[in-house]
Design a protein around this motif. Structure first.
Motif, short mmCIF file in Angstrom:
data_model
loop_
_atom_site.label_atom_id
_atom_site.label_comp_id
_atom_site.label_asym_id
_atom_site.label_seq_id
_atom_site.Cartn_x
_atom_site.Cartn_y
_atom_site.Cartn_z
N GLY A 78 11.57 -9.57 5.38
CA GLY A 78 11.96 -10.11 4.01
C GLY A 78 10.84 -9.21 3.12
O GLY A 78 10.63 -9.70 2.41
N GLU A 79 9.60 -9.46 3.32
CA GLU A 79 8.14 -9.04 3.52
C GLU A 79 6.97 -8.28 4.06
O GLU A 79 7.83 -7.21 4.67
CB GLU A 79 7.22 -10.72 3.24
N VAL A 80 6.42 -7.93 2.97
CA VAL A 80 5.57 -6.43 3.21
C VAL A 80 3.75 -7.02 2.36
O VAL A 80 3.83 -7.27 1.29
CB VAL A 80 6.20 -5.43 2.61
N PRO A 81 2.79 -6.53 3.40
CA PRO A 81 1.83 -6.70 3.16
C PRO A 81 1.47 -6.14 2.45
O PRO A 81 1.12 -5.14 3.00
CB PRO A 81 1.21 -7.06 4.45
N ILE A 82 1.14 -5.35 1.27
CA ILE A 82 0.04 -4.09 0.38
C ILE A 82 -1.43 -4.81 0.05
O ILE A 82 -1.61 -5.21 0.52
CB ILE A 82 1.29 -4.28 -0.70
N VAL A 83 -1.91 -3.55 0.04
CA VAL A 83 -3.83 -3.61 -0.08
C VAL A 83 -3.11 -3.64 -1.97
O VAL A 83 -3.06 -2.54 -2.05
CB VAL A 83 -4.33 -2.46 0.42
N THR A 84 -4.05 -4.60 -2.24
CA THR A 84 -4.12 -4.35 -4.05
C THR A 84 -5.02 -4.42 -4.63
O THR A 84 -4.99 -4.12 -5.50
CB THR A 84 -3.47 -6.06 -4.11
N ALA A 85 -6.25 -4.39 -3.82
CA ALA A 85 -7.77 -4.06 -4.32
C ALA A 85 -8.69 -3.79 -3.98
O ALA A 85 -8.69 -3.95 -2.18
CB ALA A 85 -8.31 -4.99 -5.22
N LEU A 86 -9.75 -2.90 -3.94
CA LEU A 86 -10.95 -2.75 -2.57
C LEU A 86 -11.71 -3.66 -3.88
O LEU A 86 -12.27 -3.04 -5.07
CB LEU A 86 -11.41 -1.42 -3.25
N VAL A 87 -12.48 -4.60 -3.56
CA VAL A 87 -13.84 -5.65 -3.58
C VAL A 87 -14.59 -5.71 -3.01
O VAL A 87 -15.05 -5.85 -1.53
CB VAL A 87 -12.82 -7.14 -3.77
N ARG A 88 -16.16 -6.27 -3.55
CA ARG A 88 -17.50 -6.33 -2.75
C ARG A 88 -17.31 -7.90 -2.43
O ARG A 88 -17.33 -8.24 -3.22
CB ARG A 88 -18.11 -6.15 -3.79
N PRO A 89 -17.57 -8.26 -1.06
CA PRO A 89 -17.06 -9.29 -0.90
C PRO A 89 -19.27 -9.68 -1.40
O PRO A 89 -18.94 -11.15 -2.17
CB PRO A 89 -17.35 -9.58 0.96
N GLY A 298 -14.30 -5.00 -8.57
CA GLY A 298 -14.14 -3.38 -7.76
C GLY A 298 -12.74 -2.88 -8.86
O GLY A 298 -13.43 -3.14 -9.61
N GLN A 299 -11.75 -2.42 -8.08
CA GLN A 299 -10.31 -2.14 -8.61
C GLN A 299 -9.70 -2.32 -7.92
O GLN A 299 -9.37 -2.89 -6.70
CB GLN A 299 -11.12 -0.78 -9.00
N PHE A 300 -8.31 -1.53 -8.67
CA PHE A 300 -7.24 -1.95 -7.61
C PHE A 300 -7.18 -0.39 -7.54
O PHE A 300 -7.05 0.03 -7.85
CB PHE A 300 -6.06 -1.70 -9.22
N THR A 301 -5.85 -1.09 -5.93
CA THR A 301 -5.15 0.45 -6.25
C THR A 301 -3.90 0.66 -6.64
O THR A 301 -4.06 -0.57 -7.56
CB THR A 301 -4.70 -0.36 -4.50
N ARG A 302 -3.42 1.42 -6.20
CA ARG A 302 -2.08 1.64 -7.15
C ARG A 302 -1.34 0.89 -6.96
O ARG A 302 -0.30 0.44 -7.68
CB ARG A 302 -0.98 3.39 -6.66
N LEU A 303 -1.00 0.01 -5.55
CA LEU A 303 -0.20 -0.77 -5.46
C LEU A 303 -0.65 -1.87 -6.28
O LEU A 303 0.37 -3.04 -6.45
CB LEU A 303 0.08 -0.89 -3.93
N GLY A 304 -1.95 -2.14 -6.21
CA GLY A 304 -2.08 -3.51 -7.30
C GLY A 304 -2.33 -3.44 -8.59
O GLY A 304 -1.77 -4.48 -8.92
N LEU A 305 -2.06 -1.68 -8.66
CA LEU A 305 -1.28 -2.32 -10.63
C LEU A 305 0.49 -2.44 -10.51
O LEU A 305 0.49 -2.54 -11.50
CB LEU A 305 -1.85 -0.85 -10.76
N ALA A 306 1.25 -2.07 -9.14
CA ALA A 306 2.69 -2.60 -9.80
C ALA A 306 2.64 -4.19 -9.20
O ALA A 306 3.80 -4.41 -10.10
CB ALA A 306 2.60 -1.29 -7.92
#
Length: 411
Positions: A78-89, A298-306
């Motif tokens: 019932g759950e899915v992991p998505i990549v929401t952002a590319l971030v500099r640690p 960093g920045q958001f991915t397409r799914l991160g914006l969703a």
């Protein structure tokens, strides 16, 4: 007029098309098969059974990974992991990027990915009267998504085409008028210049100057392929188009002479950005000039914006003319064909038409980084234009994820 195509996570569709100047049908078997597979997954199919379904359906595991269906295998039911952002640690190391993930409901993920696929299909077929489209994810609770489609011709004349495109999906039509009349910018605004250039790093959100006009300076844009750092702003601010062989970008300074930032290295008119190579004296910064300076992490991915839309989050921007504004996200992965002979892909629609005016182009939209301190933000995309026709009100510009996908650039 606008057509809203609602996807509820359970509807299946067979995609057919009416290309510009040619009527015809073409079954998108991959799209329809994907929809069926995702529907069966969200209905609770066992993962081993799902793998057998992939094999018997002719899918290679590599294709499955490309489509993102392996996410279902890695998540709880019932759950899915998505990549929401590319971030500099490490904020001090611009080349250190890592993916940030979030777990979301599988039904929502299925609906949103269906909407992305349908939106891409509409953009590819580009039927007569097509002006653009955008994906609008719903909330996690509802698990839905929609595709908003703009057309210039009478809907009745293309209803049969839409019926073939979205078999079994409901349509909601909204008419727009006077799209050919572009209004002038708002009066009474003065560009915001930097007070001084005592530091070698120039923040974004302030006025910059091209040979023909004023625009807003964007934050540092990185090219990992060449390890270059660029100043960046809107390409249309160069009038007939930026010329990498001659055009340069300057910085007006309050009460002082204008200083030169660098020369245009790359011009991308479709995405409406220019990458400017710094000169010897000044370099671009990852800070945004606000009352409390914000640092870009960093920045958001397409799914991160969703994900932001699903959680009813907003975007912000700092323009050289209208300053700081905040607004809701109205659509992502948008295609806009309003202003040129070509269409622009990977656009974001957000805020309202009052959030942008002449001189604000080149600013970035952003959102606070929820996992960092108060001054860290993540970039959503650029701001390049606004609506000028009745019935619609938003700012649009290219998403950061689109620049990464096409050119490798990131913030």
């Amino acid at each position: 007029m606008y057509v809203n195509i609602s996807l509820d996570g359970t509807a299946e569709y067979t995609a057919q098309y009416n290309a510009r100047g040619m009527e015809g049908t073409h079954t998108e078997s991959l799209v329809s098969r994907l929809a069926t597979i995702r529907d069966r997954l969200e209905a609770g199919m066992d993962r081993r059974e799902f793998l057998r379904t992939l094999v018997t359906g002719g899918y290679a595991l590599g294709v499955a990974q490309f489509l993102g269906v392996d996410d279902f295998l890695a998540a709880d039911d019932g759950e899915v992991p998505i990549v929401t952002a590319l971030v500099r640690p490490d904020p001090e190391d611009p080349w250190s990027l890592e993916e940030r993930t979030r777990t979301v409901p599988a039904t929502w993920y299925a609906s949103v990915t269906k909407a992305f696929e349908l939106n891409e299909l509409l953009a590819r077929t580009a039927f007569t009267g097509y002006l653009g489209s955008a994906v609008v994810p719903g909330s996690y609770e509802r698990g839905t998504a929609s595709v908003s489609v703009g057309v210039s011709s009478s809907f009745d004349s293309i209803r049969e085409t839409f019926d073939r495109l979205v078999d079994g999906v409901s349509l909601d039509v909204e008419t727009i008028t006077d799209i050919d009349e572009i209004e002038d910018g708002y009066d009474g605004f003065e560009p915001r210049f930097v007070d001084s250039v005592s530091s070698a790093e120039i923040p974004s959100g302030v006025a910059c100057e091209t040979p023909g006009s004023i625009a807003t300076l964007g934050p540092v844009m990185y090219d990992p392929n060449t390890r270059q750092e660029f100043f960046v702003t809107a390409e249309h601010a160069f009038g007939a188009g930026a010329d990498p062989t001659t055009d340069r970008l300057s910085l007006p300074v309050a009460g002082a002479e204008t200083v030169e930032l660098g020369s245009v290295e790359y011009a991308h008119p479709v995405e409406d950005i220019v990458a400017v190579a710094p000169g010897n004296r000044y370099r671009p910064s990852n800070t945004i000039d606000t009352p409390t300076p914000a640092r870009i992490r960093g920045q958001f991915t397409r799914l991160g914006l969703a994900d932001l839309i699903a959680r009813d989050e907003t975007l912000e921007k700092v323009g050289a003319v209208t300053g700081h504004t905040t607004g809701t996200i109205q659509g992502i992965d948008a295609v806009t064909c309003f202003t040129d002979e070509f269409c622009r892909r990977g656009q974001i629609r957000w805020g309202g038409e009052m959030d942008l005016t002449d001189g604000d182009s080149g600013s970035v939209s952003y959102h606070a980084d929820p996992e960092s301190d108060d001054r860290d933000v993540l970039v959503a995309g650029f701001n390049n234009a606004r609506t000028w026709w009745p019935g619609q009100s938003y700012v649009w510009g290219v998403g950061a994820y689109r620049l990464t996908d096409v050119y490798g650039y990131y913030f």
